[in-house]
Design a protein around this motif. Structure first.
Motif, mmCIF file in Angstrom:
data_model
loop_
_atom_site.group_PDB
_atom_site.id
_atom_site.type_symbol
_atom_site.label_atom_id
_atom_site.label_comp_id
_atom_site.label_asym_id
_atom_site.label_seq_id
_atom_site.Cartn_x
_atom_site.Cartn_y
_atom_site.Cartn_z
ATOM 1 N N ALA A 167 14.863 34.198 -9.640
ATOM 2 C CA ALA A 167 15.382 33.671 -11.018
ATOM 3 C C ALA A 167 15.168 32.495 -10.878
ATOM 4 O O ALA A 167 14.834 31.365 -11.597
ATOM 5 C CB ALA A 167 16.466 34.155 -11.041
ATOM 6 N N THR A 168 15.857 31.465 -10.067
ATOM 7 C CA THR A 168 15.671 30.036 -9.320
ATOM 8 C C THR A 168 14.260 29.772 -9.829
ATOM 9 O O THR A 168 14.227 28.725 -10.379
ATOM 10 C CB THR A 168 15.994 29.786 -8.181
ATOM 11 O OG1 THR A 168 17.242 30.154 -7.856
ATOM 12 C CG2 THR A 168 16.019 28.822 -7.269
ATOM 13 N N LEU A 227 11.939 31.103 -11.470
ATOM 14 C CA LEU A 227 11.455 30.725 -13.245
ATOM 15 C C LEU A 227 12.518 30.071 -13.886
ATOM 16 O O LEU A 227 11.660 29.521 -15.542
ATOM 17 C CB LEU A 227 12.307 32.670 -14.007
ATOM 18 C CG LEU A 227 11.529 33.792 -13.260
ATOM 19 C CD1 LEU A 227 11.976 34.952 -14.210
ATOM 20 C CD2 LEU A 227 10.012 33.820 -14.303
ATOM 21 N N LEU A 228 13.411 29.903 -13.525
ATOM 22 C CA LEU A 228 14.180 28.335 -14.265
ATOM 23 C C LEU A 228 13.279 26.963 -14.581
ATOM 24 O O LEU A 228 13.519 26.067 -15.227
ATOM 25 C CB LEU A 228 15.261 27.825 -13.394
ATOM 26 C CG LEU A 228 16.325 29.336 -13.021
ATOM 27 C CD1 LEU A 228 18.116 27.809 -12.660
ATOM 28 C CD2 LEU A 228 17.265 28.873 -15.198
ATOM 29 N N TYR A 229 12.195 26.878 -13.397
ATOM 30 C CA TYR A 229 11.204 25.866 -13.448
ATOM 31 C C TYR A 229 10.107 26.145 -13.403
ATOM 32 O O TYR A 229 9.245 25.196 -14.057
ATOM 33 C CB TYR A 229 12.140 25.555 -11.721
ATOM 34 C CG TYR A 229 13.216 24.494 -11.323
ATOM 35 C CD1 TYR A 229 13.379 23.858 -12.605
ATOM 36 C CD2 TYR A 229 14.147 25.807 -11.366
ATOM 37 C CE1 TYR A 229 15.030 23.264 -12.036
ATOM 38 C CE2 TYR A 229 15.281 25.157 -11.087
ATOM 39 C CZ TYR A 229 15.927 23.771 -11.377
ATOM 40 O OH TYR A 229 16.616 23.598 -10.994
ATOM 41 N N TRP A 236 24.174 23.835 -5.689
ATOM 42 C CA TRP A 236 23.685 24.008 -6.130
ATOM 43 C C TRP A 236 21.819 22.915 -5.273
ATOM 44 O O TRP A 236 20.156 23.178 -5.045
ATOM 45 C CB TRP A 236 23.279 24.051 -7.539
ATOM 46 C CG TRP A 236 21.892 23.948 -8.401
ATOM 47 C CD1 TRP A 236 21.445 22.984 -9.019
ATOM 48 C CD2 TRP A 236 21.174 25.076 -8.787
ATOM 49 N NE1 TRP A 236 20.985 23.562 -9.789
ATOM 50 C CE2 TRP A 236 19.745 24.941 -9.446
ATOM 51 C CE3 TRP A 236 21.347 26.825 -8.076
ATOM 52 C CZ2 TRP A 236 18.794 26.007 -9.897
ATOM 53 C CZ3 TRP A 236 20.133 27.373 -8.398
ATOM 54 C CH2 TRP A 236 19.201 27.003 -8.951
ATOM 55 N N GLU A 270 5.682 32.487 -15.601
ATOM 56 C CA GLU A 270 6.106 33.578 -15.023
ATOM 57 C C GLU A 270 5.401 33.624 -14.072
ATOM 58 O O GLU A 270 5.168 34.221 -13.582
ATOM 59 C CB GLU A 270 6.459 34.859 -16.592
ATOM 60 C CG GLU A 270 7.769 34.362 -17.145
ATOM 61 C CD GLU A 270 7.904 36.007 -17.810
ATOM 62 O OE1 GLU A 270 6.759 36.883 -18.182
ATOM 63 O OE2 GLU A 270 8.674 35.965 -18.463
#
Length: 380
Positions: free
Chosen positions: A6-7, A9-11, A89, A14
């Motif tokens: 998930a982390t 995919l933030l940056y 974070w 896919e």
């Protein structure tokens, strides 16, 4: 793994996140997720970190145990998620960068840095429920300070140090897992082979392992049994060890032992694993005279074959060679064996020329002829 994915995919896209995750699982920390025993890499890392904690923070480690939150319980998620979600974070993102640049060993330094910056607050706690909250606030306004402390205060924790500890802990863990697995399999085998006690299985296996050829495998169960194999020569040596009397007649007995080996080698691979060895060994060691007689028959003849006097004579002599360990000279007992075979066949009346093995076995069992004779022979 889902937290790391998930982390990523933030940056990134896919596809980029997929290949980055593949790199983590297959290249950076392969034993954590995909290879060998489940989570073995993570467990080993925890053992290493616990040992490092004992070296650098022995008082803190003891306090954490006293308030019900031992180090390994608190820090297992750290190594699985690269600290994401367990420290602030921005600091976690810096850790992720460092893992990609320097490899997973930086996690130990960061973990020690976290403990360094939280130990004073943790030492004031009377229970462990607030420990994770303190970790999440560590260096919240100064993530670079955490990283700086990790590398400057613990620069003696080198890559070589961690690698040495990793090899040591992995070896200890494999030994522990193998011992646990062996005990479980020994318990299962003792149900199938009740004539052999659990402690005896361990002793037999110890001797088996001394001679066995190993095949490389990452599975503990396989390494315990299926990958430890003996050939015919090693099989003979094992039987000589457990039945020393066999070696005195080695020239005469070796052809028989070869047939026994073939009988135990169920898959005809010219190698025998421990379970196959036990199938034969139990009969020789603790089997009844009839079980041993059946074993001799099975290595010589087919079930459909008629049994002649000469064949019966051969079986009796083989049985004698395998089981008799007394002091009476061979020639003297050989004469008694000849007489037994002759008398037995004289009592068979008209069946002696067309006797099946089942008929012979039923005759011997019904009248206890074989058992009674064998008792007299061994007493003599």
């Amino acid at each position: 793994m889902n937290i790391v994915a998930a982390t990523l995919l933030l940056y990134m896209s896919e596809e980029e996140a997929y290949w980055m995750l593949w790199c983590i699982c297959e290249e950076i920390i392969p034993e954590h997720y995909t290879k060998g025993l489940q989570l073995m890499g993570s467990v080993v890392e925890q053992q290493i970190f616990t040992e490092l904690t004992q070296i650098y923070f022995p008082v803190l480690k003891q306090h954490l145990e006293e308030i019900g939150t031992p180090v390994e319980m608190l820090t297992l998620p750290w190594f699985m998620t690269f600290f994401i979600g367990y420290i602030p974070w921005k600091a976690a993102l810096r850790v992720l960068d460092l893992v990609f640049i320097m490899g997973p060993d930086v996690l130990f330094l960061v973990g020690l840095g976290v403990l360094l910056n939280t130990k004073d607050k943790i030492m004031t706690l009377d229970e462990g429920t607030q420990v994770s909250v303190i970790f999440k606030e560590v260096c919240k306004d100064n993530p670079e300070g955490l990283i700086k402390d990790a590398f400057s205060k613990f620069n003696t924790v080198t890559k070589d140090t961690i690698q040495s500890l990793r090899q040591k802990k992995k070896f200890e863990m494999m030994q522990s897992l193998q011992e646990t697995t062996l005990n479980k399999v020994f318990e299962d085998l003792s149900k199938i082979h009740p004539k052999i006690k659990l402690a005896e299985f361990k002793n037999i296996y110890r001797e088996f392992e001394k001679l066995a050829v190993k095949k490389t495998t990452e599975k503990v169960v396989d390494s315990a049994f299926k990958s430890s194999l003996i050939d015919c020569t090693q099989f003979q040596k094992l039987l000589y060890y457990f039945f020393p009397h066999l070696e005195f007649e080695s020239e005469k007995i070796e052809p028989i032992l070869f047939l026994l080996f073939k009988r135990g080698d169920r898959k005809d691979k010219q190698l025998m694993d421990f379970e196959e060895f036990i199938d034969v060994f139990e009969i020789l060691w603790r089997g009844s005279i009839f079980e041993q007689f059946n074993l001799c028959y099975s290595i010589l003849y087919s079930s459909e074959e008629k049994i002649t006097k000469d064949q019966f004579h051969t079986m009796v002599h083989i049985l004698y060679k395998l089981t008799y360990s007394g002091s009476t000279p061979w020639d003297q007992n050989s004469i008694r064996l000849e007489m037994f075979v002759t008398i037995l066949y004289e009592s068979l009346d008209g069946h002696k020329d067309s006797l099946t093995y089942d008929q012979l076995f039923a005759f011997l069992t019904e009248k206890n002829l074989l058992e009674d004779f064998w008792k007299q022979l061994f007493r003599g």
